[in-house]
Motif scaffolding. Structure first.
Motif, PDB file in Angstrom:
ATOM      1  N   UNK A  75      -9.608  10.736   1.940  1.00  0.00           N
ATOM      2  CA  UNK A  75      -8.534  10.076   2.690  1.00  0.00           C
ATOM      3  C   UNK A  75      -8.690   8.561   2.592  1.00  0.00           C
ATOM      4  N   UNK A  76      -7.624   7.847   2.888  1.00  0.00           N
ATOM      5  CA  UNK A  76      -7.669   6.389   2.798  1.00  0.00           C
ATOM      6  C   UNK A  76      -6.865   5.757   3.933  1.00  0.00           C
ATOM      7  N   UNK A  77      -7.392   4.669   4.441  1.00  0.00           N
ATOM      8  CA  UNK A  77      -6.666   3.892   5.449  1.00  0.00           C
ATOM      9  C   UNK A  77      -6.592   2.436   4.981  1.00  0.00           C
ATOM     10  N   UNK A  78      -5.415   1.879   5.038  1.00  0.00           N
ATOM     11  CA  UNK A  78      -5.239   0.457   4.757  1.00  0.00           C
ATOM     12  C   UNK A  78      -4.586  -0.164   5.977  1.00  0.00           C
ATOM     13  N   UNK A  79      -5.298  -1.053   6.604  1.00  0.00           N
ATOM     14  CA  UNK A  79      -4.737  -1.622   7.837  1.00  0.00           C
ATOM     15  C   UNK A  79      -4.771  -3.143   7.795  1.00  0.00           C
ATOM     16  N   UNK A  80      -3.768  -3.721   8.350  1.00  0.00           N
ATOM     17  CA  UNK A  80      -3.691  -5.188   8.388  1.00  0.00           C
ATOM     18  C   UNK A  80      -3.027  -5.640   9.685  1.00  0.00           C
ATOM     19  N   UNK A 124      -3.046   9.339   3.135  1.00  0.00           N
ATOM     20  CA  UNK A 124      -3.238   7.899   3.251  1.00  0.00           C
ATOM     21  C   UNK A 124      -2.423   7.393   4.437  1.00  0.00           C
ATOM     22  N   UNK A 145       0.816  -1.214   0.000  1.00  0.00           N
ATOM     23  CA  UNK A 145       0.000   0.000   0.000  1.00  0.00           C
ATOM     24  C   UNK A 145       0.851   1.266   0.000  1.00  0.00           C
ATOM     25  N   UNK A 164     -11.761  12.984   6.063  1.00  0.00           N
ATOM     26  CA  UNK A 164     -12.113  13.483   4.740  1.00  0.00           C
ATOM     27  C   UNK A 164     -12.563  12.336   3.860  1.00  0.00           C
ATOM     28  N   UNK A 165     -13.383  12.651   2.863  1.00  0.00           N
ATOM     29  CA  UNK A 165     -13.858  11.631   1.935  1.00  0.00           C
ATOM     30  C   UNK A 165     -12.784  11.152   0.985  1.00  0.00           C
ATOM     31  N   UNK A 170     -11.093   8.755   9.848  1.00  0.00           N
ATOM     32  CA  UNK A 170     -11.025   9.416   8.549  1.00  0.00           C
ATOM     33  C   UNK A 170     -11.754  10.748   8.681  1.00  0.00           C
ATOM     34  N   UNK A 199     -10.139  -0.822  13.578  1.00  0.00           N
ATOM     35  CA  UNK A 199     -11.345  -0.137  13.127  1.00  0.00           C
ATOM     36  C   UNK A 199     -10.952   1.021  12.227  1.00  0.00           C
ATOM     37  N   UNK A 200     -11.844   1.315  11.302  1.00  0.00           N
ATOM     38  CA  UNK A 200     -11.720   2.525  10.495  1.00  0.00           C
ATOM     39  C   UNK A 200     -13.105   3.157  10.495  1.00  0.00           C
ATOM     40  N   UNK A 201     -13.159   4.392  10.817  1.00  0.00           N
ATOM     41  CA  UNK A 201     -14.462   5.055  10.823  1.00  0.00           C
ATOM     42  C   UNK A 201     -14.261   6.553  10.849  1.00  0.00           C
ATOM     43  N   UNK A 202     -15.357   7.268  10.751  1.00  0.00           N
ATOM     44  CA  UNK A 202     -15.231   8.689  11.048  1.00  0.00           C
ATOM     45  C   UNK A 202     -15.675   8.897  12.488  1.00  0.00           C
TER      46      UNK A 202
END
Lengths: 426, 478, 254
Positions: free
Chosen positions: A340-345, A309, A48, A337-338, A335, A362-365
């Motif tokens: 923006x991006x998060x990649x998590x593992x 990101x 990523x 902003x619309x 997040x 978790x990823x959320x606003x």
């Protein structure tokens, strides 16, 4: 995709042929760097993380020398200061009060037992930039805290970069060997300044029963590229408590590797990363349990705004025989902003049965219910958002016991949120 | 259910017998000619042969995937026979009366009686034996409701427009190495079409059986649920015990049109190999569904067999308000290796997905969950919740969790949780102090661990599941 | 063999790892008797219950235990349970996903099969379990929930008593069943135990406080200290301990 000239990079610092004790290691690293696979989308560890910012820039210059004349201290922090300017040690700016049992050496005059450890704790990492950092190593501090020594003050290592060093590249190196039952607070401070490319390695060896508080403030310049590594070996019953704050830089990659290599070791790591504009922040953590009865607790939180990101990879590896392990990892991302991006593992890899491991991501606003609650108390929505985002990471800041460091981080966070930051109440 | 799980972890592999039947098996090896032979045996139209050949050419240029957490010697694709069928079925499936009694006995023995008035009275069965379908039951009753349930080789002739439109639409030929291979040589599998607004009157199921030695099975299943329709589909799989590894590379495509609902359940009990890891099926399967607006696809799998499992039933949530679910129990023992999980691809607005994965590792086995949750920028309001739990039995087993989360929409909420633990001494002691023996105690604890997933299995199947699920955890309880 | 005894312990020693916990216990319990075992923390009270029930990790170093005329130490944990030995745990463990009802039925079936009795049919057992639930003041939905899953401390203890009532043991060892209970819960537990008292059933009540013995009146009180029974007596011994504390006993022993 642009090109990063690996040959030119390898030749940037000519130290491989310098003839000092480290030349052999530089040559080996240069060879490893030149044959390493260039990370791309198919490289699992870089899936990523685009190296675009590195490839599209021109970084391969050696920075000018500079020394003295700047304030490098963290306001109010009584500490011993080791200062680096543009990658080189600045003896004039550094201030260390002699402490019995605490020895600080530069690369050239390091004693044999530290020379052996230098580079060995980070060995085995597949990251090609670790090889580049070794190849570029001209200067470094090697710290030895002798058995039973309890350092009276924190040790603060500051890495300054001047405007004149923009577009330059250098390596950052640190080795700390904390003897049995020793205690220390180590602060690594990168206050930003130069839009440079820094590749670094910090190595820490905790001998049995040693206790380390490690705070890494990576507040890089907005246009910088920073690819760093923190490698910690924990021997029997040693304790590592780490804290990382990562902001700034167009491209930031930090690999934190903790290895439990003796029974009863305990590691705690808190990390906060913030990314905005078109920044990319990538935090890779690996905790290896090689011995039984060790514990790990890891909490990483990130806020991502604009087109930024964030990449998180948190691996917990329990090797055969590491019974009675307890390991827990939490990664939460906000997040803002619309775009923006998060990649998590988060990853668990477990080869022993008597273990208790968990992870969560978790990823959320920002939670609508909390927003509504604040709004119902008369707080404007936008202000409420900032308050809640602020609180999301501030909760981890509270775990850093040094008030001056807390104040610095708080100021950094306010700066990050800009005019939207809540009023300081203290 | 508890009794069945008890059986599951106690018994030896009972489906390991061989049916003595004369088969026509083409010689091992793979070439364009082999693809042509398969196609001509099935009397396929020109377009389908071309489709196969295109896939074959693509496959030749593709590398085998190496990223899964499994280890096995390279597969010799030239040593596999790509088509095998009982001679008695040469002219295609017939009515039940014409089926070779040996074949009927085989299914009887596996607990899948094919007579419509037998125990599985509420379930229509398509029985696939090596490369061909033996018989499909209840066709008449289903036809009354407008439901098409037949071997895909038959659907190619009876519903060419549907097959042509949807074949490869969910899993493209070049999707991955094994999907490309399957597209080139796929043998039989089931075809289902549920017309608009129809609630399928009974459970549909396919029972896959590999019998012939040195053959692979490459079935292809295509299920199309038209707008507002509902269907529940089940599959079961077994194979004889053999010392060599056998290849199974299936593709399953689900299409859930607006408001449709597909529930797909699997009990996978391919032969897992012996205690030392000799033999067993290589199970490399691509399963994927597409949800249009308001559609719902649910995968439930109980994976207990195969030497190697490589399988990620996925849902592409293309339509707004669509829902994807994945409930999985994967149990590995002895030398089995599983790398399984799911992908939930959120494209539409207000799409929701739920993942519940329970992995149990015993013996020297390795069990990995691998999942992807992707929230695309347009997936406004998307939600995912993932719960992944691993249970370890014995200190030589391994359990891994590799969840990938990619979030590109700030209004989405993605939550992932995973735990790993062992059957605790305290739990075992409590059970034994109350008079249960250790094996009963472990089976009860394992059953409890899997409860969330088992309750998703359809009732009709749950009854048969115990029989299909028999796998041995023998020797893993100390 | 002495059939007049429920339990006969002779010079029982046990250790955990290298640590010797029990250093020669002698105890005779007749049918129908209630024996209280009191003692300071770390005296080996809980260990005794674990050793009697055959818990792994508790190694018997010497001595004999005869339970209803049989050699208890030769039996597996589950055989001891089926023979009628019940241990109520101080900290009952949770078993997620396994419903209480399922667990209870399996346990009762196993014991009945051991005694050559037919398994209860589901309907009859359900009725019995529900009635028993009422007796220990637990709502019936506890039967559907996972074993001890999410139960409060008091609910877990009452669940132990519920299990005891259904299993109808010959000898029940209650390991600090009173710990963490408020007075109401304590009375419920005690009432449950008292209702089970009969001429052919015995109890060992392990407790740190004499409070429980106000509700479950013992026939004999033993004081365990340093891995040995250092004193035995009637009920008044418990009161004396309450008054003087354990330090007094420990001083006397040394």
């Amino acid at each position: 995709m642009g090109d990063f000239d690996r040959q030119a990079a390898a030749a940037l610092y000519g130290g491989a042929d310098a003839g000092d004790w480290f030349s052999g290691a530089r040559r080996a690293s240069r060879a490893a760097w030149l044959v390493s696979d260039w990370p791309g989308r198919k490289t699992e560890e870089w899936k990523y993380t685009s190296l675009d910012a590195l490839e599209s820039g021109s970084w391969l210059r050696v920075p000018p020398h500079a020394s003295g004349g700047v304030d490098h201290r963290i306001a109010g922090l009584e500490a011993d200061y080791l200062v680096f300017r543009n990658g080189r040690f600045d003896a004039e700016a550094s201030r260390v009060e002699p402490v019995s049992g605490l020895q600080i050496h530069r690369l050239a005059d390091a004693p044999e037992h530290l020379r052996e450890r230098f580079g060995s704790i980070a060995s085995g990492t597949a990251n090609p930039f670790a090889a580049l950092a070794a190849c570029w190593t001209e200067d470094a501090v090697l710290v030895h805290l002798e058995e039973g020594t309890i350092a009276p003050r924190p040790l603060c290592v500051v890495h300054l970069g001047d405007d004149a060093a923009a577009g330059c590249a250098w390596a950052q190196r640190l080795l700390l060997v904390a003897g049995a039952r020793s205690e220390l607070t180590l602060v690594e401070h990168f206050p930003g300044g130069a839009a440079a490319f820094v590749t670094g390695l910090t190595e820490i060896d905790l001998q049995p029963g040693a206790q380390l508080r490690h705070i890494r403030l990576q507040l890089d310049a907005e246009e910088a590229v920073h690819i760093g590594g923190v490698h910690v070996d924990l021997r029997d019953a040693s304790a590592y408590r780490g804290f990382v704050l990562a902001t700034g830089s167009r491209l930031k990659r930090l690999d934190v590797r903790l290895r439990h290599r003796g029974p009863g070791a305990d590691a705690a790591l808190d990390a906060v990363y913030l990314a905005r504009r078109s920044q990319l922040v990538d935090l890779h953590t690996t905790v290896e349990h090689e011995s039984p009865h060790c514990t790990t607790r890891e909490i990483c939180r990130g806020i991502v705004d604009d087109e930024a990101r964030a990449v998180f990879n948190g691996r917990i590896l329990i090797r055969p025989g590491a019974q009675k392990t307890s390991a827990d990892l939490s990664n939460r991302n906000l997040l803002l902003s619309d775009r923006a991006e998060v990649d998590t593992k988060p990853e668990l890899e477990i080869y022993a049965d008597d273990v208790k491991c968990s992870h969560g991501a978790t990823v959320s606003r920002i939670d609508e219910k909390s927003l509504y609650y604040l709004q119902s108390r008369g707080i404007a929505r936008e202000e409420a958002e900032v308050l809640l985002a602020f609180g999301f990471v501030n909760a981890l800041f509270a775990g850093v016991e040094l008030a001056p460091v807390q104040a610095l981080m708080d100021a950094g966070l306010r700066e990050w949120f800009g005019s939207r930051a809540p009023e300081a109440l203290t | 259910m508890s009794e069945q799980i008890h059986e599951l972890i106690r018994k030896d592999y009972e489906a390991g017998f061989v049916t003595a039947i004369e088969s026509e098996t083409i010689p091992p090896g793979l070439s364009e000619d082999v693809v042509r032979v398969i196609s001509s045996k099935k009397g396929e139209p020109e377009w389908l042969l071309d489709w196969r050949l295109k896939a074959f050419r693509a496959w030749r240029g593709m590398p085998e995937p190496g990223w899964a957490h499994v280890n096995f010697p390279p597969v010799d694709f030239e040593a596999v026979s790509y088509y095998s069928a009982p001679k008695s079925l040469q002219d295609g499936p017939k009515s039940l009366e014409d089926v070779d009694p040996e074949l009927l006995k085989t299914y009887e023995k596996l607990g899948i009686p094919l007579h419509e008035r037998a125990r599985l009275a509420g379930v229509a069965v398509d029985a696939v034996f090596d490369s061909v379908s033996v018989v499909t039951t209840f066709k008449g009753k289903l036809a009354e409701a407008g439901v098409v349930f037949c071997p895909i080789s038959e659907a190619v002739h009876t519903h060419p427009e549907l097959v042509r439109k949807y074949l490869g639409s969910v899993v493209p030929q070049r999707d991955n190495f094994y999907a490309a291979l399957n597209s080139a040589v796929f043998s039989d599998g089931s075809f289902v079409y549920i017309p608009k607004g129809v609630r399928c009157p009974m459970e549909l199921s396919t029972y896959f059986r590999i019998n012939e030695a040195k053959t692979g099975q490459f079935e292809r299943t295509l299920i199309i649920a038209d707008e507002g329709s509902h269907v529940s589909y089940l599959e079961g799989c077994t194979a004889p015990m053999r010392d060599e590894n056998q290849l199974h590379a299936a593709v399953v495509e689900l299409v859930a049109l607006k408001g449709a609902r597909i529930k797909y359940s699997t009990v996978q009990n391919w032969y897992p190999g012996d205690k030392d890891g000799k033999g067993g099926i290589y199970n490399f399967v691509t399963k994927r569904g597409v949800c249009h607006d308001d559609a719902h696809i649910s995968w439930t799998q109980v994976e207990t067999g195969s030497a190697i499992t490589w399988k990620y039933p996925s849902v592409v949530l293309r339509g707004d308000n669509s829902v994807g679910e994945f409930y999985s129990v994967a149990l590995t023992n002895n030398c089995q290796q599983a790398d399984t999980g799911t992908k939930m691809i959120h494209l539409g607005r207000n799409t929701r997905s739920t993942i519940v994965s329970k992995g149990i590792s015993a013996g020297r086995s390795s069990n990995a969950y691998r999942g992807l949750v992707r929230i695309n920028p347009g997936a406004e309001g998307a939600r995912n919740h993932t719960q992944c739990d691993s249970l370890l039995i014995g200190d030589a087993s391994a359990a891994h969790t590799f969840p990938y989360i990619e979030c590109r929409n700030s209004s989405a909420v993605v939550e992932h949780e995973a735990t790993t633990s062992k059957v605790s001494e305290d739990q075992l002691f409590l059970c034994r102090q109350r008079g249960l023996d250790a094996e009963k105690a472990v089976s009860m604890i394992v059953n409890g661990f899997c409860r969330e997933v088992f309750k998703e299995l359809p009732m009709e199947f749950a009854v048969e599941a115990g029989k299909l699920l028999e796998v041995s955890l023998e020797g893993s309880v100390g | 063999m002495d059939h007049g005894h429920m339990l006969s312990i002779r010079n029982l020693g046990a250790r955990i790892g290298e640590k010797q916990i029990l250093k020669g216990i002698d105890l005779e319990i007749k049918p129908g008797e209630v024996h209280a075992i009191m003692g300071p923390n770390g005296s080996g009270k809980s260990t005794l219950g674990y050793v009697l029930s055959g818990r792994e990790g508790y190694e018997v170093t010497g001595g004999e235990v005869s339970f209803r005329g049989k050699d208890l130490l030769a039996m597996q944990t589950e055989e001891r349970a089926r023979e009628g030995l019940f241990l109520a745990f101080q900290y009952p463990v949770e078993i997620p996903g396994v419903s209480n009802m399922e667990f209870l039925k399996a346990a009762v079936d196993a014991s009945r099969a051991h005694r050559g009795l037919e398994a209860f049919d589901a309907v009859r057992f359900m009725k019995l379990a529900r009635e028993t639930c009422t007796r220990v003041n637990l709502a019936q939905d506890f039967l559907k929930r996972g074993v001890n899953e999410g139960f409060s401390g008091g609910e877990k203890k009452r669940n132990e008593i519920l299990q005891m009532m259904l299993l109808e043991p010959s000898l029940a060892v209650l390991d600090e069943t009173d710990s963490g209970l408020d007075i109401d819960a304590l009375q419920v537990v005690a009432a449950g135990v008292n209702s089970m008292r009969s001429p052919d059933r015995s109890f060992i009540v392990v407790t740190h406080y004499q409070r429980l013995l106000d509700f479950i009146v013992p026939d004999v009180v033993h004081v365990l200290a340093g891995g040995r029974i250092v004193r035995s007596g009637g009920r008044e011994l418990a009161l004396e301990l309450e008054e003087k504390g354990y330090a007094w006993i420990e001083r006397e022993v040394v």
